[in-house]
Design a protein around this motif. Structure first.
Motif, PDB file in Angstrom:
ATOM      1  N   VAL A  76      13.616  -2.921   2.231  1.00 19.27           N
ATOM      2  CA  VAL A  76      12.469  -3.443   1.486  1.00 19.27           C
ATOM      3  C   VAL A  76      12.364  -2.761   0.118  1.00 19.27           C
ATOM      4  N   THR A 104       9.092   1.909  10.467  1.00 20.18           N
ATOM      5  CA  THR A 104       8.765   2.929   9.471  1.00 20.18           C
ATOM      6  C   THR A 104       7.404   3.554   9.770  1.00 20.18           C
ATOM      7  N   MET A 154      -1.760   0.908   0.641  1.00 18.86           N
ATOM      8  CA  MET A 154      -2.110   0.203   1.886  1.00 18.86           C
ATOM      9  C   MET A 154      -1.428  -1.165   1.924  1.00 18.86           C
ATOM     10  N   GLY A 155      -0.097  -1.164   1.897  1.00 22.83           N
ATOM     11  CA  GLY A 155       0.655  -2.421   2.009  1.00 22.83           C
ATOM     12  C   GLY A 155       1.014  -2.663   3.455  1.00 22.83           C
ATOM     13  N   ARG A 156       2.180  -3.302   3.675  1.00 23.06           N
ATOM     14  CA  ARG A 156       2.588  -3.620   5.060  1.00 23.06           C
ATOM     15  C   ARG A 156       2.708  -2.348   5.902  1.00 23.06           C
ATOM     16  N   ILE A 157       3.475  -1.361   5.390  1.00 17.99           N
ATOM     17  CA  ILE A 157       3.724  -0.146   6.176  1.00 17.99           C
ATOM     18  C   ILE A 157       2.453   0.705   6.240  1.00 17.99           C
ATOM     19  N   ARG A 178      -3.812  -0.937  -5.242  1.00 15.63           N
ATOM     20  CA  ARG A 178      -4.234  -1.543  -6.498  1.00 15.63           C
ATOM     21  C   ARG A 178      -5.308  -2.597  -6.262  1.00 15.63           C
ATOM     22  N   SER A 179      -5.461  -3.012  -4.970  1.00 21.34           N
ATOM     23  CA  SER A 179      -6.446  -4.052  -4.670  1.00 21.34           C
ATOM     24  C   SER A 179      -7.115  -3.732  -3.329  1.00 21.34           C
ATOM     25  N   LYS A 181      -8.308  -4.106   0.501  1.00 20.44           N
ATOM     26  CA  LYS A 181      -7.601  -4.571   1.697  1.00 20.44           C
ATOM     27  C   LYS A 181      -8.569  -4.778   2.852  1.00 20.44           C
ATOM     28  N   PRO A 208       5.727   1.962  -2.947  1.00 15.76           N
ATOM     29  CA  PRO A 208       7.129   1.839  -3.353  1.00 15.76           C
ATOM     30  C   PRO A 208       7.506   2.919  -4.355  1.00 15.76           C
ATOM     31  N   GLU A 212       6.716   3.607 -11.942  1.00 12.85           N
ATOM     32  CA  GLU A 212       5.243   3.586 -11.884  1.00 12.85           C
ATOM     33  C   GLU A 212       4.661   4.631 -10.928  1.00 12.85           C
ATOM     34  N   ILE A 234       6.903   8.902   3.959  1.00 10.76           N
ATOM     35  CA  ILE A 234       7.954   8.017   4.490  1.00 10.76           C
ATOM     36  C   ILE A 234       8.350   6.994   3.424  1.00 10.76           C
ATOM     37  N   ARG A 236       9.268   7.086  -0.727  1.00 13.65           N
ATOM     38  CA  ARG A 236      10.443   7.485  -1.502  1.00 13.65           C
ATOM     39  C   ARG A 236      10.204   8.913  -1.985  1.00 13.65           C
ATOM     40  N   ASP A 260      10.443  12.267   5.421  1.00 15.80           N
ATOM     41  CA  ASP A 260      11.600  11.454   5.810  1.00 15.80           C
ATOM     42  C   ASP A 260      12.496  11.219   4.599  1.00 15.80           C
ATOM     43  N   HIS A 283      15.855  10.609   6.620  1.00 17.42           N
ATOM     44  CA  HIS A 283      15.582   9.204   6.250  1.00 17.42           C
ATOM     45  C   HIS A 283      15.814   8.269   7.453  1.00 17.42           C
ATOM     46  N   GLY A 285      13.527   6.323   8.819  1.00 17.57           N
ATOM     47  CA  GLY A 285      12.468   5.291   8.867  1.00 17.57           C
ATOM     48  C   GLY A 285      12.777   4.058   9.700  1.00 17.57           C
TER      49      GLY A 285
END
Ligand code: NAP
Length: 316
Positions: A76, A104, A154-157, A178-179, A181, A208, A212, A234, A236, A260, A283, A285
């Motif tokens: 991903v 992950t 707070m995304g998918r993972i 950024r938004s 949830k 990610p 940024e 977990i 990067r 990780d 690593h 995950g």
């Protein structure tokens, strides 16, 4: 069309790739060299790269008119690919979201529990043969149930980690993203990262990588954490300023960390390896047979869609 897969894959994925495509599967498990990346763009129509294959602007600049039309990334996270440079060269990029989420999140919970309960340190003690036996104040760690969790990203993972912590451990969940949830259970957004760091017992990094978010968790965020708190990464390695983390752990300004991923992976500094209050995983995950097969099939689905002239299911 000629396909290059840049690492050995699970048997199921290799078998499908051989059945459906004119494929070369590279036998080395190491990252592509610069020359190999130039050759990948020049000599293949389709490439399935993965973590560490650094398709940066310099590589694209060396291949004026790439034969390659698609980088179907296995994973991903695609911060090793310069998507703008790829796009300018007419190369599409896809990834494998979703396939990696639960595995992950499980790894994050493994690290959180290991760090809180000093599991790696305890395992080393037993292996050393020096364990003197149980007593009421031996190796006291941090209780996990009912504590507070802070999720950076707070995304998918991040949401899958929060779900495990809320339903499994009765934890109160705070996050930055950024938004806003609404994952279907109570979560509270704190706009400021230092405020989040100061508020929680466990701070988990799930954003990610890339320019940024580089060093998003810096000395100031680490300084805001409470002395009993643990940091889990977990995402990067470069999201956390590794030198500042080593100092915080050495000076016991935080209780522990579970990692990780590393800033200069696979190099892990001796200073980090010398510390007892950090749990270090290589690593892991998504490292299960099923998940690595799901990721490979998802990457192949994107390749098959491209060959059929259909929209990419997972374009980035
Ligand atoms: P995702 O669904 O895209 O979630 C990323 C989250 O980070 C989103 O909530 C996003 O906020 C937030 N975010 C992005 N940039 C941000 C910024 N600059 N500041 C604050 N928040 C930011 O991605 P995912 O599927 O959860 O994966 C997350 C990352 O985990 C991947 O990119 C990958 O690097 C890493 N990963 C590691 C492993 C491993 O083996 N250890 C395995 C899989 C993935 P918005 O939703 O508001 O945009």
């Amino acid at each position: 069309m000629k396909l290059l897969i840049t690492r050995p894959m699970t048997a199921a994925v290799e078998a499908r790739a051989r059945a459906e495509f004119d494929v070369v599967i590279r036998s080395e498990t190491t990252v592509l060299s610069h020359d190999e990346m130039v050759s990948a763009l020049r000599d293949y129509d389709l490439v399935m790269p993965t973590l560490g294959d650094g398709f940066d602007a310099g590589v694209f600049a060396e291949v004026a008119e790439p034969r390659c039309r698609l980088l179907a990334n296995f994973g991903v996270g695609f911060n090793h690919i310069d998507v703008a440079a790829a796009s300018a060269a007419g190369v599409l990029v896809s990834n494998t979201p979703g396939a990696v989420t639960d595995a992950t999140a499980d790894t994050a919970l493994t690290l959180l529990l290991m760090s809180a309960r000093r599991a790696a340190e305890g395992e080393r003690l037993v292996r050393s043969g020096d364990w003197p036996g149980w007593h009421p104040t031996q190796m006291l760690g941090q209780h996990v149930t009912g504590k507070t969790l802070g999720v950076i990203g707070m995304g998918r993972i991040g949401a899958a980690i929060a779900r495990r912590c809320h339903f499994g451990f009765g934890m109160q969940v705070f996050y930055t993203a950024r938004s806003d949830k609404s994952p279907g259970f109570p979560v509270t957004r704190l706009p400021d990262l230092q405020q989040l760091a100061a508020a929680v017992d466990f701070l988990v990094v799930a954003v990610p990588g890339g320019a940024e978010t580089r060093h998003l968790v810096d000395e100031h965020v680490l300084a805001a954490m409470q002395p009993h708190a643990h940091l889990i990464n977990i995402a990067r390695g470069e999201v956390v300023q590794q030198q500042a983390l080593v100092a915080a752990l050495q000076e016991q300004r935080i209780a522990g960390a579970g990692l990780d991923v590393y800033e200069f992976e696979p190099e892990v500094p001796q200073a980090l390896r010398d510390l007892d209050n950090v749990t270090l995983l290589p690593h892991l995950g998504t490292a299960t047979e099923e998940v690595r097969s799901d990721m490979g099939h998802m990457a192949l689905d994107n390749i098959a869609a491209f060959v059929a002239g259909a929209p990419l299911p997972n374009a980035v």
